[in-house]
Each structure stands twice: as structure tokens, then as C-alpha cells.
Design a protein around this motif. Sequence first.
Motif, PDB file in Angstrom:
ATOM      1  N   LYS A 237       1.159  -1.089  -0.356  1.00 63.56           N
ATOM      2  CA  LYS A 237       0.031   0.013  -0.404  1.00 63.56           C
ATOM      3  C   LYS A 237       0.971   2.148  -0.196  1.00 63.56           C
ATOM      4  O   LYS A 237       0.521   1.920  -0.475  1.00 63.56           O
ATOM      5  N   ALA A 238       2.161   1.047   0.907  1.00 62.77           N
ATOM      6  CA  ALA A 238       2.603   2.293   0.215  1.00 62.77           C
ATOM      7  C   ALA A 238       3.841   2.473  -0.734  1.00 62.77           C
ATOM      8  O   ALA A 238       4.435   3.485  -1.208  1.00 62.77           O
TER       9      ALA A 238
ATOM     10  N   GLY B 110       1.323   9.284  14.218  1.00 61.35           N
ATOM     11  CA  GLY B 110       0.641   9.269  13.719  1.00 61.35           C
ATOM     12  C   GLY B 110       0.755   9.211  12.369  1.00 61.35           C
ATOM     13  O   GLY B 110      -0.087   8.440  11.362  1.00 61.35           O
ATOM     14  N   THR B 111       1.808   9.534  11.785  1.00 58.73           N
ATOM     15  CA  THR B 111       2.220   9.131  10.469  1.00 58.73           C
ATOM     16  C   THR B 111       3.384   8.632  10.661  1.00 58.73           C
ATOM     17  O   THR B 111       4.398   9.183  11.293  1.00 58.73           O
TER      18      THR B 111
ATOM     19  N   THR C 275       7.553   8.068   7.624  1.00 62.80           N
ATOM     20  CA  THR C 275       7.739   8.103   6.926  1.00 62.80           C
ATOM     21  C   THR C 275       9.218   6.884   6.130  1.00 62.80           C
ATOM     22  O   THR C 275       9.694   7.049   7.560  1.00 62.80           O
TER      23      THR C 275
ATOM     24  N   HIS D 298       8.177   7.376   1.154  1.00 68.90           N
ATOM     25  CA  HIS D 298       6.631   6.495   1.191  1.00 68.90           C
ATOM     26  C   HIS D 298       6.417   6.895   2.494  1.00 68.90           C
ATOM     27  O   HIS D 298       7.461   6.622   4.022  1.00 68.90           O
ATOM     28  N   PRO D 299       4.689   7.621   2.375  1.00 66.56           N
ATOM     29  CA  PRO D 299       4.493   8.044   3.552  1.00 66.56           C
ATOM     30  C   PRO D 299       3.068   6.872   4.138  1.00 66.56           C
ATOM     31  O   PRO D 299       2.815   6.285   3.441  1.00 66.56           O
ATOM     32  N   LEU D 300       3.045   6.630   5.680  1.00 66.11           N
ATOM     33  CA  LEU D 300       2.462   5.400   6.087  1.00 66.11           C
ATOM     34  C   LEU D 300       1.660   6.077   7.184  1.00 66.11           C
ATOM     35  O   LEU D 300       1.878   7.093   7.662  1.00 66.11           O
ATOM     36  N   THR D 301       0.165   5.867   6.938  1.00 70.51           N
ATOM     37  CA  THR D 301      -0.963   6.566   6.967  1.00 70.51           C
ATOM     38  C   THR D 301      -0.924   5.867   8.757  1.00 70.51           C
ATOM     39  O   THR D 301      -0.886   4.648   8.923  1.00 70.51           O
ATOM     40  N   THR D 302      -1.641   6.693   9.494  1.00 66.07           N
ATOM     41  CA  THR D 302      -2.146   5.728  11.336  1.00 66.07           C
ATOM     42  C   THR D 302      -3.214   4.506  11.279  1.00 66.07           C
ATOM     43  O   THR D 302      -2.196   3.322  11.775  1.00 66.07           O
TER      44      THR D 302
ATOM     45  N   GLN E  21      -2.855   2.811   8.678  1.00 69.30           N
ATOM     46  CA  GLN E  21      -1.844   1.663   8.721  1.00 69.30           C
ATOM     47  C   GLN E  21      -0.273   0.815   9.573  1.00 69.30           C
ATOM     48  O   GLN E  21      -0.130  -0.176   9.434  1.00 69.30           O
TER      49      GLN E  21
END
Length: 454
Positions: free
Chosen positions: A143-144, A178-179, A181, A194-198, A200
Amino acid sequence: MLNGGVGTLGAFLLALSCLIFIHELGHFAVARWVGVKVLRFSIGFGRPIWRRQAKNGTEWVVALIPLGGYVRMLDEREGPVSPREVHQAFNQKSLAQRSAVVVAGPLANFLLAWLLFSLLYALGIPGQRPCLDAPEPGTLAWKAGIRAGECVSSLEGGAIRTWQDFELEWPGAVRGRGTVTLVTRNDQGQEKVHPLTTAQVTSATEEGVEGSGFHLWTPPLPPVVGQVIPDSVADKAGLKPLDRLLRVAGQPVETWVQVVRIVENHPQAVVEIELQRAGQTRRVQVIPRAVELPNGHQIGRIGISPQVTEAMRRQWTVLDKDSPLRALWHGAVKTGSLTLLTLNSFGQMITGQASLDNLGGPVRIASLAGDSARLGLLPYLQFMALISISLGVLNLLPIPLLDGGHLLYHAVEWVRGRPLSAEIMSLTQRFGFFLLAGLMVFSFLNDLRHFFNH
């Protein structure tokens, strides 16, 4: 470096004795610095098997049971003190001086870990390049936007130089943020963020890098044995270096990855291996040893590694090496991150977020000591650094009889303006004794269960 049960025991006793000596030396050095008379410096408990009286009055002792140590200081609460020596009694020192003596033991362990890690980084620690294989669809890595061939360069702003760095830093980087990187670099040197969300991150914290879809890329290796670990399942079955594996559990194999996956899927099961040695075909049977992963899943291991040519090694590995000054900084960062990770692990076990089955005792530590010693001097020093951090953190826990318990007494004394009564001290120390005894028995039973099951 060492072979067999005697070697494992020797590696364990050497490491433990060194770590205990450094810990108690911290107490001893600061006690002498603030003017406290030390009556006995003991490595181990029970009957002394060696002793020597120093000119300053300190008795140096090596005792029969090598599972700890202590520094006994002059103290009016533990016996009569002559008027000419009362100024050297521990209880006569200021609260700050007494606290310094107490905290010096754990700090000595952290200092040792820092020096060992600094030495390792100055010498160079071989590691695997943090390059990624293709992630499975639907995983966090997929997903990232991670793709095969990208190499991790930084996580949350911290440099990642080896796959081991990535595995170590991942849990702390994703927990509670929260996020997150993640930065990767391709073969052309181009970086990608590649930002990863909370959501995920929350789903990824328990599984680690592998469970989140991040897999180490490895070059396609042929199924040829390079090394056999002494006393391993493979060694006892008669496998030798340069054996070419043809079939494992009835399945033909053409790459080393296939061998690993088949063995991992057969813990504690009989597996037949067909191999070629010196032009002749042979068959052997093995029962892969069960190894439990942090998520509770069991995989099989037989104790072999692939044959890796020098060209493959250069492509696959990197030497994590620093200048002496940079090594000191890198060693401090590594010690700090591992200390926080150890504290978090203890916290998770106390709060029930992690299983107490992860609590290991002397048998498991001895096994790890033997394994690291067999791999060579650098892995053994790394093992000592890790255990030194664990020892430092353990002693800082606010449990009576441990250094952290004494610091808790001092904190209460600072708030109240006077020490706790002898009755309360005695009661809490008895509680601390039974708690520590219970933990020791529990960890030992854990070790036995782990030993017989695996």
C-alpha cells in the motif's frame, strides 16, 4: 569460537561474570569516590571459592553461585561501626551521594554496552543491505508503494544502513505515531518518500517488518550448503559443506529460498533430504528444530547456511563501519535505542501487551551465549552488549532489593524529608525477595518448556 555444551557453559559464565563485575565495579568506584568504605566485593553468591583481602580493607571474593554479585558497604543499619570509621558509613552520606552509588551499577552496564557497540562499529559490523523484495498485495509495504529492488535509506529521519538496523528501528518508529515516513533509494540513486498512515501503522506494529510486507531481497543462491552449525540438526544428520540439495521433503529445489521455505514449514516433522556429494546421490533424514517467532508462529530450522561467493557477498552485504569518533556517536545511539526498546518490552510484559513467555532465564541466555560465541568474537561481543543493556534496565526497575528499589526509597525520603522506617523497609524488601524469586522460577520454567518443546 566454541563448540559443545562445555563451550556454551563457558561462554555463558564468562559473559555473565564480566557483566556482573562491571556492574558491581560501578557501585564500588562511586562508593569509594564519595568516601564510603567497602567491606566486600563479591562475584557470585554462597560459599567463597576464592578470596583476597586488600590493604584498604575490602575483601575481594569469587563465590560458588555465579548468578549475581554484590558490594557490601560499611553501614550502621547493618552492624556496629567504630566511631573512627562512622564518617565512612554509607548511611552517613548525603541523599545525592547515596543515590549516585546506587545508580552507578546500571550506568556502568550502559557504559559497557556503549563501549562495546562503539568498538564494533569501529571494527566494522557485517550486515545485509536493506534492499527489499516485492511485497505481497494488500500488505502495508504494498500500500505504501514499495517495489522490488528499492533499498531503505531512512526511517522517520534516522539513517538505515543495514537490514538489521531496519528490523531494530521499525517497532519504535511506528509505535504511537500518526504518520511514519520511510525513504528508499533505487539502483540509480533516486530517492522516494513513502508516507505510512495511522491506520496502516496500527495494523503493522505487532507483526514487525516481515508481517508488514517488507522482505529482504536476496540474490538467487543455488541450493548448495556453505556452512553447517556444529551440534545442529543438520550436523547430527551428517550434512556437509558443498552438499548440493536436490529434493527436500519430496520437492525438487533449484534455489536456496525454496530450501528455507520447505524447512520452515516443517517444524518438528521428519524431512527427507536428497543430496549430491562428490558425484554420488545420498539421502538423509532431519527433524527441523522449532523456533518460535514473536507473533507465536513456529518455523523449522536445521542449522545450515548457503554457499555464498565473494561476488555475491559484495552484492548482498555491507560493512557497517565508522571512524573512531563516529563510532562513539553511533554506539551511543544504538545503546539508547536498545535501552528504550528493552524498557518498552518490560512495560508491555507488565501491562499484559506482550506474553510473559518471552521472559528468558539463565538457560536461554546460556544458549544464546553459546550460539553467539560459535559465530565468532564480534557476535559474542554484540551479545554481551545486548545483555549488559538488559541487566542495566532490569536493575533500574522499582522493585525492592534491586537498584531501582533503593532509588525509589531515596525518592520517598526526598519527598518526606526523612527515611522510611526500618519496619517498612524490611516488609517491602521481603516482598521484593519473593517477587524476584517468583520471576526467577517462572523464567527458569519458561526456559525448560522452551527447551523441551523446541
